[in-house]
Design a protein around this motif. Structure first.
Motif, short mmCIF file in Angstrom:
data_model
loop_
_atom_site.label_atom_id
_atom_site.label_comp_id
_atom_site.label_asym_id
_atom_site.label_seq_id
_atom_site.Cartn_x
_atom_site.Cartn_y
_atom_site.Cartn_z
N GLY A 92 -0.76 6.11 1.53
CA GLY A 92 -0.27 6.15 0.16
C GLY A 92 -1.15 5.30 -0.75
O GLY A 92 -2.07 4.61 -0.30
N SER A 93 -0.83 5.32 -2.01
CA SER A 93 -1.57 4.56 -3.03
C SER A 93 -0.97 3.16 -3.16
O SER A 93 0.06 2.84 -2.55
CB SER A 93 -1.48 5.27 -4.37
N ALA A 94 -1.58 2.35 -4.01
CA ALA A 94 -1.03 1.02 -4.30
C ALA A 94 0.37 1.17 -4.90
O ALA A 94 1.28 0.41 -4.58
CB ALA A 94 -1.94 0.27 -5.25
N ALA A 95 0.54 2.17 -5.75
CA ALA A 95 1.86 2.40 -6.36
C ALA A 95 2.88 2.80 -5.30
O ALA A 95 4.03 2.34 -5.34
CB ALA A 95 1.76 3.49 -7.43
N ASP A 96 2.47 3.65 -4.35
CA ASP A 96 3.37 4.04 -3.26
C ASP A 96 3.78 2.82 -2.45
O ASP A 96 4.94 2.67 -2.07
CB ASP A 96 2.69 5.05 -2.33
N ASN A 97 2.82 1.93 -2.20
CA ASN A 97 3.09 0.72 -1.43
C ASN A 97 4.09 -0.16 -2.18
O ASN A 97 5.04 -0.68 -1.59
CB ASN A 97 1.79 -0.04 -1.17
N THR A 98 3.89 -0.31 -3.48
CA THR A 98 4.80 -1.11 -4.29
C THR A 98 6.19 -0.50 -4.32
O THR A 98 7.20 -1.20 -4.14
CB THR A 98 4.26 -1.26 -5.72
N GLU A 99 6.27 0.82 -4.52
CA GLU A 99 7.57 1.49 -4.54
C GLU A 99 8.28 1.36 -3.20
O GLU A 99 9.49 1.13 -3.15
CB GLU A 99 7.41 2.96 -4.91
N ASP A 100 7.52 1.50 -2.11
CA ASP A 100 8.09 1.36 -0.77
C ASP A 100 8.65 -0.05 -0.60
O ASP A 100 9.76 -0.24 -0.10
CB ASP A 100 7.01 1.67 0.27
N MET A 101 7.89 -1.04 -1.04
CA MET A 101 8.30 -2.43 -0.95
C MET A 101 9.58 -2.67 -1.75
O MET A 101 10.53 -3.29 -1.27
CB MET A 101 7.18 -3.33 -1.47
N LEU A 102 9.63 -2.15 -2.97
CA LEU A 102 10.80 -2.33 -3.82
C LEU A 102 12.02 -1.62 -3.24
O LEU A 102 13.12 -2.18 -3.20
CB LEU A 102 10.52 -1.81 -5.23
#
Length: 152
Positions: free
Chosen positions: A83-93
């Protein structure tokens, strides 16, 4: 996909891995944030990233290898996805793994995205904009870069 020596190394890593539920934890001692590393072509690489690339295909450095299981030591190929950085952030959130509870990509409306783009065009830095909107700098980059993420 990497070559035969790398595939043999991955097979060895998977055989040596410690089973923890459905996870296969790399037996190397974790170095940073719970991640285990391997050496490849003289560079230190996160073990889960190396496993994913060896079994699938090589990815650019800005592409993330994420864990469905949220176990940074896990190298089980079934638990890994890109995934992208955004995907990683969304997954984390979504999974509540973040330390900055105020980061929330749901705050990015079309109006906010346009305002962020305008500020970037005026020369403001992504970290400055991120602080203003209580977002991560990565989210700002994702929503303001050419060809980047669009409001959904």
């Amino acid at each position: 996909m990497l070559g035969e020596p790398e595939r043999r190394y991955v097979n060895w890593l998977l055989q040596k891995a410690t089973k923890n539920g459905d996870c296969l934890e790399c037996h190397f001692v974790p170095i940073s944030a719970g991640y285990s590393y391997v050496r490849h072509e003289g560079k230190r690489v996160r073990a889960h990233r190396f496993v994913w690339q060896t079994l699938n295909y090589e990815i650019e450095s800005d592409v993330f290898v994420l864990h469905r299981c949220d176990n940074p030591r896990c190298i089980n190929p079934a638990h890994l996805f890109i995934g992208s950085a955004a995907d990683n952030t969304e997954d984390m959130l979504k999974k509540g793994r973040h330390t900055y509870k105020h980061f929330d990509t749901r705050k990015v409306t079309p109006e906010v995205q346009e305002e962020m783009k305008a500020l970037r065009a005026k020369g403001y830095s992504a970290p400055y904009i991120a602080n203003k909107f209580k977002l991560s700098a990565g989210t700002v980059y994702d929503y303001t870069s050419k060809g980047g993420r669009k409001y959904e």
